[in-house]
Design a protein around this motif. Structure first.
Motif, PDB file in Angstrom:
ATOM      1  N   TYR A  38     -24.852 -29.127  18.409  1.00 29.90           N
ATOM      2  CA  TYR A  38     -23.921 -28.135  18.965  1.00 29.90           C
ATOM      3  C   TYR A  38     -23.145 -27.535  17.803  1.00 29.90           C
ATOM      4  N   ALA A  39     -23.222 -26.223  17.648  1.00 24.68           N
ATOM      5  CA  ALA A  39     -22.557 -25.547  16.531  1.00 24.68           C
ATOM      6  C   ALA A  39     -21.440 -24.655  17.045  1.00 24.68           C
ATOM      7  N   PHE A  40     -20.410 -24.477  16.236  1.00 23.73           N
ATOM      8  CA  PHE A  40     -19.249 -23.687  16.631  1.00 23.73           C
ATOM      9  C   PHE A  40     -18.517 -23.227  15.383  1.00 23.73           C
ATOM     10  N   THR A  41     -17.577 -22.307  15.595  1.00 23.92           N
ATOM     11  CA  THR A  41     -16.683 -21.860  14.523  1.00 23.92           C
ATOM     12  C   THR A  41     -15.290 -21.735  15.102  1.00 23.92           C
ATOM     13  N   ASP A  42     -14.302 -22.245  14.398  1.00 24.73           N
ATOM     14  CA  ASP A  42     -12.910 -22.088  14.821  1.00 24.73           C
ATOM     15  C   ASP A  42     -12.065 -21.771  13.587  1.00 24.73           C
ATOM     16  N   ALA A  43     -10.753 -21.844  13.728  1.00 22.26           N
ATOM     17  CA  ALA A  43      -9.868 -21.478  12.632  1.00 22.26           C
ATOM     18  C   ALA A  43     -10.020 -22.387  11.416  1.00 22.26           C
ATOM     19  N   ALA A  44     -10.555 -23.586  11.624  1.00 20.84           N
ATOM     20  CA  ALA A  44     -10.779 -24.505  10.508  1.00 20.84           C
ATOM     21  C   ALA A  44     -12.115 -24.267   9.827  1.00 20.84           C
ATOM     22  N   GLY A  45     -12.917 -23.345  10.383  1.00 19.17           N
ATOM     23  CA  GLY A  45     -14.214 -23.031   9.781  1.00 19.17           C
ATOM     24  C   GLY A  45     -15.366 -23.425  10.690  1.00 19.17           C
ATOM     25  N   PRO A  46     -16.599 -23.285  10.203  1.00 23.68           N
ATOM     26  CA  PRO A  46     -17.762 -23.659  11.009  1.00 23.68           C
ATOM     27  C   PRO A  46     -17.905 -25.168  11.115  1.00 23.68           C
ATOM     28  N   GLY A  47     -18.509 -25.611  12.202  1.00 25.63           N
ATOM     29  CA  GLY A  47     -18.752 -27.035  12.395  1.00 25.63           C
ATOM     30  C   GLY A  47     -19.992 -27.251  13.230  1.00 25.63           C
ATOM     31  N   GLU A  48     -20.557 -28.441  13.140  1.00 23.11           N
ATOM     32  CA  GLU A  48     -21.714 -28.792  13.962  1.00 23.11           C
ATOM     33  C   GLU A  48     -21.666 -30.276  14.268  1.00 23.11           C
ATOM     34  N   TRP A  49     -21.901 -30.607  15.528  1.00 21.97           N
ATOM     35  CA  TRP A  49     -21.898 -31.985  15.982  1.00 21.97           C
ATOM     36  C   TRP A  49     -23.176 -32.290  16.745  1.00 21.97           C
ATOM     37  N   TRP A  50     -23.419 -33.580  16.976  1.00 19.44           N
ATOM     38  CA  TRP A  50     -24.441 -34.013  17.926  1.00 19.44           C
ATOM     39  C   TRP A  50     -23.709 -34.532  19.164  1.00 19.44           C
ATOM     40  N   ILE A  51     -24.133 -34.094  20.335  1.00 17.91           N
ATOM     41  CA  ILE A  51     -23.456 -34.457  21.577  1.00 17.91           C
ATOM     42  C   ILE A  51     -24.428 -35.182  22.503  1.00 17.91           C
ATOM     43  N   ALA A  52     -24.072 -36.407  22.874  1.00 22.94           N
ATOM     44  CA  ALA A  52     -24.871 -37.210  23.796  1.00 22.94           C
ATOM     45  C   ALA A  52     -24.262 -37.154  25.192  1.00 22.94           C
ATOM     46  N   SER A  53     -25.129 -37.129  26.196  1.00 22.81           N
ATOM     47  CA  SER A  53     -24.699 -37.142  27.593  1.00 22.81           C
ATOM     48  C   SER A  53     -25.865 -37.647  28.432  1.00 22.81           C
ATOM     49  N   ASP A  54     -25.693 -37.621  29.746  1.00 21.93           N
ATOM     50  CA  ASP A  54     -26.800 -38.002  30.620  1.00 21.93           C
ATOM     51  C   ASP A  54     -27.855 -36.899  30.656  1.00 21.93           C
TER      52      ASP A  54
END
Length: 529
Positions: free
Chosen positions: A126-142
């Motif tokens: 999951y990638a995003f950009t906010d005021a702190a800059g770009p970021g990317e995480w891995w998101i686990a769910s069902d």
């Protein structure tokens, strides 16, 4: 009601770190997956990503069958954890060399079945950009409906959905001390809040959800988040926080036998009572000046001969609690549309007897309670500072498309709040002395009858933010056109009155409130010395 408690951590931290190392080595990232889909689209004239968003995975599977040898680990991870398809155990072992498939089984990622590994989680970048800059995480769910092929279980834990993307884009990004994520689910809002908060408290009534949230925080090496089990504001006990963020389980669900009560969207209350509880409860949990942001549904109810306006009901809850508020309704559905949306969301497909039974239950519930429609939107609440009288009190319907908000609405909300606070504190004399400039994204649109010299309609269009369209009229359009930050507002209004040959005081009485609205909406902004 659940008691506030720290949920048991059932995940092995060493295994989670090993999983992160494998995902990183495989290049399990949004850009890499999008590149696979683009190559698939070039080969078949069908975009696999677009098909996936429509609920069809065949084009994606075909694209993964054509990957280069060095992309096999990435393709295996996508096939298993994005598409929800069992994979060969040997292929998964190649994709997860540090974790290994036995530990993947123990972690709950997959279930080993002979020479196959069957996915038990959805796990995607999951990638995003906010005021702190770009970021990317891995998101686990069902795993979702695409993987299960049927209705979702009631304890289902949702990953990153449309509502969570909306809320994360709304979150104000000014630094604060403590944030509280009420109803954290998989933990996505708590993780976003951690980028601007020294400390985050995240709660949920679902132990299953909290296990996913803890897993996601560890997987992405996010510290400073404390997870608590409990309902509504109960996990805070007597603590106050600077920010409340909540994507609460706001879906209005009939309290009837046979209607699933999904943990991720059903708060267990009648109608929109869960949203009312979150709104009213914020007053005692926010520090002075603290802000709460949430999504919600609200009902338009027939009460005798009168229709109780949904957005005004929400504003009333906030005002009665002593909170400032900004309520924005983005959509409104009739009972049938609303029921169809959420029955389908739960994985029950139209055209089945199950769908029709649930549809009937929803419509009967709305009819019994006099509900004529349901609104959806955003709520921003603020606790006044030092017992001062509330200044912010806005409730508006902004249906239709947003403006250009590539980075989300947060920056727009922040600017509007600051400008609204500034002009809200000014009396008319001070407002007349204020210099204003038109925002750079505002355009003017004029409509004429054929052959007419004067326009019949003058519209001001906002290119960003909420994409507001204002029917300006001659006087307001002239004021906006002349607002370049050079002359005080009062001087401009008097000059326009003289030009139009109207009374100066009467024109001021007309334009002053309209100007305040344009400033609060971001179409005009104050210019400092």
């Amino acid at each position: 009601m659940s008691t506030a408690a720290e949920p048991e951590d059932t995940h092995d931290a060493e295994s989670i770190d090993a999983l992160a190392a494998d995902l990183d080595a495989a290049g399990y990232a949004v850009a890499r997956i999008e590149a696979l889909w683009e190559r698939g689209a070039a080969a078949t004239s069908t975009h696999p990503g677009a098909a996936l968003r429509r609920g069809h995975r065949v084009p994606a599977l075909q694209a993964l069958a054509r990957v280069e040898p060095d992309e096999r680990p990435l393709a295996t991870l996508v096939r298993c954890f994005v598409l929800g398809v069992p994979v060969a155990s040997a292929d998964l072992a190649e994709a997860l060399p540090v974790l290994g498939i036995e530990r993947a089984d123990a972690l709950g990622l997959v279930r080993l079945d002979g020479d196959r590994a069957v996915p038990r989680m959805d796990l995607r970048p999951y990638a995003f950009t906010d005021a702190a800059g770009p970021g990317e995480w891995w998101i686990a769910s069902d795993p979702g409906e695409l993987a299960t092929g049927g209705a979702l279980p009631e304890e289902y834990v949702l990953g990153v959905g449309g509502a969570s993307l909306t809320l994360s884009g709304l979150l104000l990004q000014r630094p604060i001390a403590t944030a509280f994520d009420l109803g954290t689910g998989c933990g996505i809002q708590a993780m976003h809040a951690s980028r601007f908060s020294e400390r985050v408290i995240a709660s949920d009534i679902s132990e299953r959800a909290l296990r996913f949230a803890r897993l996601n925080a560890r997987l992405n090496r996010i510290d400073g988040v404390e997870f608590r089990l409990g309902s509504l504001y109960e996990p805070l006990a007597d603590e106050r926080v600077d920010r409340v963020v909540s994507n609460p389980p706001f879906v209005i669900t009939p309290r009837r036998d046979g209607v699933p009560a999904y943990d991720y969207r059903d708060g267990g209350m009648v109608g929109d009572a869960i949203v009312e509880a979150v709104v009213r409860g914020a007053a005692d949990r926010l520090t002075p000046g603290g802000i709460a942001q949430l999504l919600g549904n609200w009902e338009y109810r027939r009460e005798g001969d009168d229709l109780a306006d949904g957005i005004e009901r929400v504003a009333g809850w906030a005002a009665e609690a002593g909170l400032e508020y900004w309520v924005v309704e983005r959509e409104r559905q009739d009972p049938s549309e609303y029921a169809e949306t959420w029955i389908r969301d739960g994985g029950t497909r139209p055209g089945t007897l199950e769908f029709e039974a649930l549809h009937g239950a929803w419509l009967e519930d709305f009819a019994d309670r006099g509900v004529e429609s349901v609104g959806f939107g955003y709520v921003l609440l603020r606790r006044p500072v030092g017992g001062s009288a509330p200044v912010l009190a806005r409730a508006e319907r902004l249906h239709g498309p947003l403006g250009d908000v590539a980075g989300g609405l947060a920056a727009h909300l922040e600017a509007c709040l600051a400008a609204s606070d500034l002009v809200g504190a000014l009396d008319d004399d001070a407002l007349r002395a204020t210099r204003l400039a038109v925002a750079g994204d505002v355009t003017e649109e004029r409509h004429h009858w054929p052959g007419a010299e004067q326009p019949t309609v003058i519209l001001l269009r906002q290119g960003g933010g909420f994409g507001r369209v204002v029917d300006a009229g001659t006087g307001l359009a002239a004021l906006v056109g002349a607002s370049d930050g050079e002359l005080p507002l009062g001087v401009l209004v008097d000059a326009i009155a003289d030009l139009l040959e109207v009374d100066r005081a009467e024109l001021w009485d007309e334009l002053a409130p309209a100007t305040r609205e344009l400033v609060a909406g971001g179409l005009l902004h104050p210019v400092g010395d």
